[in-house]
Design a protein around this motif. Structure first.
Motif, PDB file in Angstrom:
ATOM      1  N   SER A 321       0.825  -1.209   0.000  1.00 22.54           N
ATOM      2  CA  SER A 321       0.000   0.000   0.000  1.00 22.54           C
ATOM      3  C   SER A 321       0.863   1.264   0.000  1.00 22.54           C
ATOM      4  O   SER A 321       0.582   2.224  -0.722  1.00 22.54           O
ATOM      5  CB  SER A 321      -0.914  -0.010   1.227  1.00 22.54           C
ATOM      6  OG  SER A 321      -1.692   1.153   1.283  1.00 22.54           O
ATOM      7  N   GLN A 322       1.955   1.243   0.777  1.00 27.60           N
ATOM      8  CA  GLN A 322       2.858   2.396   0.834  1.00 27.60           C
ATOM      9  C   GLN A 322       3.531   2.638  -0.513  1.00 27.60           C
ATOM     10  O   GLN A 322       3.660   3.783  -0.958  1.00 27.60           O
ATOM     11  CB  GLN A 322       3.906   2.180   1.921  1.00 27.60           C
ATOM     12  CG  GLN A 322       3.375   2.303   3.335  1.00 27.60           C
ATOM     13  CD  GLN A 322       4.447   2.080   4.390  1.00 27.60           C
ATOM     14  OE1 GLN A 322       5.569   1.669   4.083  1.00 27.60           O
ATOM     15  NE2 GLN A 322       4.109   2.358   5.645  1.00 27.60           N
ATOM     16  N   GLN A 324       2.421   1.764  -3.480  1.00 25.04           N
ATOM     17  CA  GLN A 324       1.422   2.237  -4.437  1.00 25.04           C
ATOM     18  C   GLN A 324       1.072   3.697  -4.182  1.00 25.04           C
ATOM     19  O   GLN A 324       0.939   4.484  -5.122  1.00 25.04           O
ATOM     20  CB  GLN A 324       0.171   1.360  -4.362  1.00 25.04           C
ATOM     21  CG  GLN A 324       0.388  -0.044  -4.902  1.00 25.04           C
ATOM     22  CD  GLN A 324      -0.799  -0.960  -4.660  1.00 25.04           C
ATOM     23  OE1 GLN A 324      -1.611  -0.722  -3.766  1.00 25.04           O
ATOM     24  NE2 GLN A 324      -0.913  -2.010  -5.463  1.00 25.04           N
ATOM     25  N   GLN A 325       0.945   4.053  -2.899  1.00 20.16           N
ATOM     26  CA  GLN A 325       0.619   5.435  -2.568  1.00 20.16           C
ATOM     27  C   GLN A 325       1.738   6.383  -2.958  1.00 20.16           C
ATOM     28  O   GLN A 325       1.490   7.497  -3.434  1.00 20.16           O
ATOM     29  CB  GLN A 325       0.317   5.570  -1.072  1.00 20.16           C
ATOM     30  CG  GLN A 325      -0.281   6.916  -0.675  1.00 20.16           C
ATOM     31  CD  GLN A 325      -1.587   7.205  -1.378  1.00 20.16           C
ATOM     32  OE1 GLN A 325      -2.487   6.373  -1.387  1.00 20.16           O
ATOM     33  NE2 GLN A 325      -1.684   8.369  -1.997  1.00 20.16           N
ATOM     34  N   ASN A 329       1.322   9.427  -5.426  1.00 16.51           N
ATOM     35  CA  ASN A 329       1.661  10.795  -5.022  1.00 16.51           C
ATOM     36  C   ASN A 329       2.635  11.445  -5.996  1.00 16.51           C
ATOM     37  O   ASN A 329       2.498  12.622  -6.348  1.00 16.51           O
ATOM     38  CB  ASN A 329       2.264  10.800  -3.615  1.00 16.51           C
ATOM     39  CG  ASN A 329       1.248  10.483  -2.541  1.00 16.51           C
ATOM     40  OD1 ASN A 329       0.050  10.530  -2.778  1.00 16.51           O
ATOM     41  ND2 ASN A 329       1.717  10.139  -1.360  1.00 16.51           N
TER      42      ASN A 329
END
Length: 393
Positions: A321-322, A324-325, A329
């Motif tokens: 998740s990190q 992908q985020q 961003n």
């Protein structure tokens, strides 16, 4: 042709551009993104829808008509005035109309510019959405939002939108989701070494501290606490004693029970006494800032530490998740910069996303103290909805 007319022609041509000379926005446009023009017709259409969306249910829709706001002011003048209140002047009515127009203009321009951005990005990334896919999404949302076809038709009447408008908004959402999917594709790879490193650096996150279940009585005075302890020593039940003496309503309602207390959760003197007490022994009175405690530890749950194996899947999903985020961003930052750089707006339609807009004052952190919120999809600032839900709820 007389010389004076030849000189005047370029001036007249320049004046025809809303944003003035050098804006590159044609006279029929409100903005230009690259080679694509957002027209006044598009703006007026969505302004009408936005005015419908901002109107109170059952009220007459007032569509601001700049620059004089004659019709808008006349409409507002017809509205009833509260008893005892002064009837607004023509100037006040026009000011109200201008404020309404400015707010709607910002919303509509943001929507139209952002819509153009995401459509151009989709074309750049070769993201294609079929009419069939859009129709399916639209019909699904329509079915969820309206029980009867008559309800849907009524919504179209009061929203100021057409079915084509709703389909357009659904299409924007589908495109946005597809672009997002493409941006984060392949960013979910996490190695065992990364998982292990995260676990070793964050072991405390996967630990459970020692916890103790208590029976407690809290009193205002030491004398009352001593009396409560004497009653307990004499064989009375905790529920009975707590009901008679305790001023702590929460534990009192549970027969004196205070479960799952971890170190550091209670006032310092009480905390020290709790974790220094032997299981099954009545302790007290203990003086605290809240009063005097008498308590007994009934259960001790030892501290525990989850192993790397037990936490591996949780950590893996977190790191995915990190990653992908982070990718998203980075994409958003570049996306906004690139498209703002090629977006020019007519002078009277400027918003912060226009490259020729006045520079805004910025602060180092948001007012809320949180992280800035950036959308990769088109902001849903048009009427009735914060999404593409056709119900407008």
């Amino acid at each position: 042709m007389p010389r004076i007319l030849r000189i005047a022609l370029p001036i007249a041509a320049c004046a025809a551009l809303i944003a003035g000379c050098g804006s590159d926005v044609p006279s029929n446009g409100v903005a230009k993104v690259g080679d694509s023009v957002i027209t006044k017709a598009q703006f007026n259409h969505w302004l009408n829808a936005a005015a419908h969306g901002s109107a109170a249910p059952g009220s007459n829709v007032t569509i601001p008509d700049p620059p004089n706001f004659t019709k808008c002011a006349a409409n507002l003048a017809k509205q009833p005035v509260a008893k005892g209140a002064k009837k607004p002047t023509q100037g006040q009515l026009k000011t109200q109309c201008k404020q309404q127009y400015d707010a709607l203009k910002q919303q509509v321009m943001q929507f139209l510019v952002s819509s153009e951005w995401i459509q151009q990005e989709a074309e750049k990334q070769n993201v294609k959405v079929s009419d069939k896919e859009v129709q399916k999404q639209f019909q699904d949302q329509k079915k969820q939002s309206f029980q009867k076809d008559a309800d849907y038709k009524k919504f179209l009447q009061i929203s100021g939108m057409t079915e084509a408008d709703l389909l357009f908004r659904v299409k924007l959402d589908v495109i946005s989701n597809d672009v997002r999917t493409k941006v984060i594709k392949g960013k979910d790879k996490v190695t065992d070494a990364q998982i292990s490193s995260y676990y070793n650096k964050n072991k405390q996150r996967f630990a459970q501290p020692e916890r103790r279940d208590l029976l407690v009585v809290l009193t205002r005075t030491k004398a009352k606490a001593s009396a409560a302890k004497a009653a307990l020593d004499g064989g009375q039940s905790w529920a009975t004693v707590a009901k008679k003496y305790s001023i702590d309503e929460a534990s009192k309602a549970q027969g004196g029970k205070l479960p799952g207390v971890a170190k550091g959760q209670q006032e310092k003197a009480f905390d020290t006494a709790i974790f220094g007490a032997k299981k099954g022994t009545v302790v007290g009175p203990v003086k605290t800032q809240f009063g005097y405690y008498v308590f007994k530890v009934t259960k001790v749950t030892a501290a525990s530490q989850q192993t790397l194996g037990q936490t591996k899947e949780t950590i893996k999903n977190l790191l995915k998740s990190q990653n992908q985020q982070k990718a998203l961003n980075n994409f958003v930052t570049k996306f906004r910069k690139d498209y703002k750089d090629k977006t020019k707006c007519a002078k009277t339609y400027l918003i912060p996303d226009c490259s020729n807009a006045p520079k805004q004052k910025t602060t180092s952190t948001p007012a809320s103290g949180g992280a800035p919120q950036v959308q990769t999809t088109t902001p849903q600032t048009t009427p009735q909805s914060t999404g593409t839900d056709t119900s407008g709820k």
